[in-house]
Design a protein around this motif. Sequence first.
Motif, PDB file in Angstrom:
ATOM      1  N   SER A 194       0.820  -1.209   0.000  1.00 19.18           N
ATOM      2  CA  SER A 194       0.000   0.000   0.000  1.00 19.18           C
ATOM      3  C   SER A 194       0.859   1.266   0.000  1.00 19.18           C
ATOM      4  O   SER A 194       0.514   2.258  -0.660  1.00 19.18           O
ATOM      5  CB  SER A 194      -0.947  -0.009   1.200  1.00 19.18           C
ATOM      6  OG  SER A 194      -0.229  -0.120   2.416  1.00 19.18           O
ATOM      7  N   HIS A 237     -16.183   1.664   4.561  1.00 15.22           N
ATOM      8  CA  HIS A 237     -15.445   1.926   5.805  1.00 15.22           C
ATOM      9  C   HIS A 237     -15.943   3.202   6.465  1.00 15.22           C
ATOM     10  O   HIS A 237     -16.629   4.017   5.840  1.00 15.22           O
ATOM     11  CB  HIS A 237     -13.944   2.066   5.519  1.00 15.22           C
ATOM     12  CG  HIS A 237     -13.370   0.892   4.800  1.00 15.22           C
ATOM     13  ND1 HIS A 237     -13.193  -0.326   5.417  1.00 15.22           N
ATOM     14  CD2 HIS A 237     -12.983   0.740   3.509  1.00 15.22           C
ATOM     15  CE1 HIS A 237     -12.706  -1.183   4.524  1.00 15.22           C
ATOM     16  NE2 HIS A 237     -12.571  -0.569   3.367  1.00 15.22           N
ATOM     17  N   PHE A 281     -11.358   6.263   5.868  1.00 14.85           N
ATOM     18  CA  PHE A 281     -10.692   5.765   4.665  1.00 14.85           C
ATOM     19  C   PHE A 281      -9.816   6.870   4.100  1.00 14.85           C
ATOM     20  O   PHE A 281      -9.970   8.040   4.446  1.00 14.85           O
ATOM     21  CB  PHE A 281     -11.705   5.297   3.614  1.00 14.85           C
ATOM     22  CG  PHE A 281     -12.654   6.374   3.165  1.00 14.85           C
ATOM     23  CD1 PHE A 281     -12.414   7.104   2.009  1.00 14.85           C
ATOM     24  CD2 PHE A 281     -13.793   6.661   3.902  1.00 14.85           C
ATOM     25  CE1 PHE A 281     -13.292   8.107   1.602  1.00 14.85           C
ATOM     26  CE2 PHE A 281     -14.677   7.661   3.504  1.00 14.85           C
ATOM     27  CZ  PHE A 281     -14.418   8.382   2.353  1.00 14.85           C
ATOM     28  N   GLU A 304      -8.178   2.225  -0.306  1.00 17.21           N
ATOM     29  CA  GLU A 304      -8.280   0.831   0.116  1.00 17.21           C
ATOM     30  C   GLU A 304      -8.798  -0.054  -1.022  1.00 17.21           C
ATOM     31  O   GLU A 304      -8.350  -1.185  -1.200  1.00 17.21           O
ATOM     32  CB  GLU A 304      -9.202   0.713   1.339  1.00 17.21           C
ATOM     33  CG  GLU A 304      -8.650   1.374   2.606  1.00 17.21           C
ATOM     34  CD  GLU A 304      -8.848   2.880   2.655  1.00 17.21           C
ATOM     35  OE1 GLU A 304      -8.334   3.520   3.591  1.00 17.21           O
ATOM     36  OE2 GLU A 304      -9.521   3.432   1.749  1.00 17.21           O
ATOM     37  N   CYS A 319      -6.014  -0.605  -3.483  1.00 12.59           N
ATOM     38  CA  CYS A 319      -5.094  -1.629  -2.956  1.00 12.59           C
ATOM     39  C   CYS A 319      -5.663  -3.029  -3.168  1.00 12.59           C
ATOM     40  O   CYS A 319      -4.919  -3.975  -3.468  1.00 12.59           O
ATOM     41  CB  CYS A 319      -4.832  -1.387  -1.468  1.00 12.59           C
ATOM     42  SG  CYS A 319      -3.834   0.080  -1.130  1.00 12.59           S
ATOM     43  N   ASN A 332     -11.345  -5.463   0.607  1.00 12.37           N
ATOM     44  CA  ASN A 332     -10.447  -4.437   1.159  1.00 12.37           C
ATOM     45  C   ASN A 332      -9.740  -4.939   2.408  1.00 12.37           C
ATOM     46  O   ASN A 332      -8.604  -4.566   2.703  1.00 12.37           O
ATOM     47  CB  ASN A 332     -11.249  -3.184   1.531  1.00 12.37           C
ATOM     48  CG  ASN A 332     -11.756  -2.413   0.328  1.00 12.37           C
ATOM     49  OD1 ASN A 332     -11.560  -2.823  -0.805  1.00 12.37           O
ATOM     50  ND2 ASN A 332     -12.431  -1.305   0.586  1.00 12.37           N
ATOM     51  N   THR A 339      -6.358  -6.659   2.147  1.00  9.67           N
ATOM     52  CA  THR A 339      -5.178  -5.886   1.757  1.00  9.67           C
ATOM     53  C   THR A 339      -4.319  -5.601   2.981  1.00  9.67           C
ATOM     54  O   THR A 339      -4.763  -5.753   4.128  1.00  9.67           O
ATOM     55  CB  THR A 339      -5.592  -4.541   1.130  1.00  9.67           C
ATOM     56  OG1 THR A 339      -6.174  -3.710   2.154  1.00  9.67           O
ATOM     57  CG2 THR A 339      -6.606  -4.737   0.004  1.00  9.67           C
ATOM     58  N   CYS A 399      -3.718  -2.893   4.119  1.00  4.23           N
ATOM     59  CA  CYS A 399      -4.276  -1.777   4.899  1.00  4.23           C
ATOM     60  C   CYS A 399      -4.898  -2.297   6.187  1.00  4.23           C
ATOM     61  O   CYS A 399      -4.996  -1.553   7.174  1.00  4.23           O
ATOM     62  CB  CYS A 399      -5.354  -1.039   4.088  1.00  4.23           C
ATOM     63  SG  CYS A 399      -4.780  -0.335   2.539  1.00  4.23           S
TER      64      CYS A 399
END
Length: 870
Positions: free
Chosen positions: A3, A86, A89, A240, A243, A252, A255, A257
């Motif tokens: 990321s 989310h 973010f 996100e 990614c 997401n 990832t 993140c």
Amino acid sequence: MKSQQIRKQFLDFFESKNHVIVPSFPMVLKNDPTLMFTNAGMVPFKEYFLGQKNATDKRVADTQKCLRVSGKHNDLEEVGKDTYHHTMFEMLGNWSFGDYFKQDAIAWAWEFLVDVLKIDKDCLYVTVFEGAEEDKLGFDQEAFDFWKALISEDRIINGNKKDNFWEMGAQGPCGPCSEIHVDIRSAEEKAKVPGKSLINKDHPQVVEIWNLVFMEFNRKADGSLEKLPFQHVDTGMGFERLCMVMQNVQSNYDTDCFTPLIREVEAITENEYGKNEEIDIAIRVISDHVRAVAFAIADGQLPSNTGAGYVIRRILRRAIRYGFTFLDKKEPFIYKLVTTLSKQMGEYFPELKAQKNLITNVIKEEENSFLRTLEQGLILLDGIIKNTQGTEVSGKKAFELFDTYGFPIDLTALILSEKNMTLNESDFNIELEKQKNRSRAAAVVETDDWVVLIDDAEEEFIGYDNLETKVKITRYRKVSSKKDGELYQLVFNMTPFYPEGGGQSGDKGYIEVDNGNVIYILNTKKENNLIIHFAKHLPKNITHVFKAVVDEKQRFRTNCNHTATHLLHQALREILGTHVEQKGSAVHSKNLRFDFSHFSKLTVDELREVEDYVNSRVESKIPLEEFRNIPMQTALDKGAMALFGEKYGDTVRAIQFGNSIELCGGTHVENTGDIWHFKIVSESAIASGIRRIEAITGDATKDYYFENNRVFFEIKDILKNSKNPQKAILDLQEENTSLKKQIEVLLKDKAKNLKGDLITEVETINGVNFLAKKLDLDAGGLKDLAFEIGNQVDNLFFIAGTENNGKAGLTCYISKSLVEEKNLNAGQVVRELGKLIQGGGGGQPFFATAGGKKPEGIAEALEKAKEYIK
């Protein structure tokens, strides 16, 4: 690709296109009356789009931390249940303020995704605005033509107004947009269902990743559109989600993140991600929410019961209850994730590292507090269940538990289902909607369009040097709300009025209109770079020149308090240590409030030392040194303190009094001697590791000492002018304690003597031994009496009334056998009967008390008690 690399490639790419790379602005907005949080990447640049400030840089790119807890697909209660929405973010964005437009925005977006990141163009779809008859807008042919040169026509989809016309709000800048969507499904799935049919259908693997907004209109209050003077580009790409595409995963949360946080949750809770849907949702909720809460705290927003603080508390509490319910964590653990988050994101967002200890302590304390609330709620819910006839629990009772005690409704429903009971959700939702309607009605503000008299985007503030000046009104508008009624917002070509900001309240004053008549300025605020003056009326001759005058006394008192906060900050760091950092302040004309990081309550000696330190600077009569419009780095090199979570420009203002130097836009005294005297009136905790000092200066201090002196002489007079009033009061306290003990003994003896007589008055009604009596006893004596009679008389229903100092009281004791067999509840009894004495109360099913202000209702209450056993 990691990321960190993806973020860097985006910023490097747009730097190569002559964009200035700017750091993320704070997520928490402190001086924006229209928003609590940065909920989109464009928020920090609103003033440019509105034409209220000229952009220094015409091309900008950044990654902006955002918080969304409402709106399309982003309701808080849904986050965690899917894999791509989310609360907090990052939004990658490139911006043009009156520079390039559709062609370059589209070409560069395609170049970055396809040529730089090497995303397969056969996975991509784009949308263009199809037009809207109600707005007299046609199909966005221009955007379509630019896209057609890059992607096949069958991958260009017409989008309606809901999806492809972006608006900042009900009013303000807006325009058509083009969304870029990506289809990351398997080849088999793509063969079965074309991706084109899944665009904007909430499919977890066919998602929007980038929105290119072409801002060219302004939405007026009547709903009509007008052209903006310049065309702007506002793009936002979900970091996100990007990614997810680049790391070839389907969520997401898969990832990097989120995976470090998920692994840490797995280790702490001994639960495995990916095996059970309920556990997976809980882990996703916690991993998402800890980011939102940590960033908010780092930006200076602590959890609280109002405003932005309530939103942060609500997010954290949702994470706690998911851990409590689905991960079986009954003790704090979320705070342990802060170390992982700081390591993961601290390089690009240094505030996470700098505020790590504070974030950890605040989250831990909030966890402890809410877990206690959950424990109390479980006891209350158990009582509701026991007193429910049948298997359906009242929605009103559940709402009371939710609204008054903060007990989550989904946890109530879960516990009920485990006991084969149901919740009357319809009644609950009715009560919830009533509450929402009350909140909406209180918050609704109707805002008219600006009436522009003079086209002047740059309003000059001259209030550091002048408290009055000649002004012209450049624009005005009417606003209406339930709270304030009708008000007018006025903007001047220049103003001496300081707008609310940096903790300092806005100036008040007046403008002279004609023949000595005035229109009072009730408040001054700043909105999107405009200084707005609030007034009840408009001048009749709106285009005349007026004399604007600031309330000098109020400004001076505010100046004293603001300067005192700087000296207080210096004193706290000198006396307590350099770990002390300002966490908030409120500066008014009457007093000041200063919040700061510190691990323990200040002792009396420390408070006295802080006061003495500040007052020594006051007595030294230190002159103000002011540095206006100096480069930020120059100010920092001078030793100026900058606060996390504040938005600073390229040039800043620094305020120095001796060794105290801070970046500050507020107003101050010319010399510390003007403060006269500084006095702390309270010191308290407002969160774990955060203390609050409230203090006064100047006239307020004089009034404080005058009042204390008056009270002191009154006390001396009561004490017959004792030469040692302190000793006289201590003697009275000791005598009072001794007399109280004697009275307690006498009342206990009285209760024992009463017991025998009262037992003979017990009557049996339907198998229940009933006794109702008005008695002359205190609360402790009544309780002892009730339990003593209960130990000797089975199946007892005892209720007593008392009258003391004009107040009424009810005490109810019910034998536990009756509680279980006849479903009687002392708490319910006193709540109902308490209405007859104009009061209320509660307690346990077998013992409860109530208080009220109508003693004459006692007799009726005692008589009515019989109805519970007939």
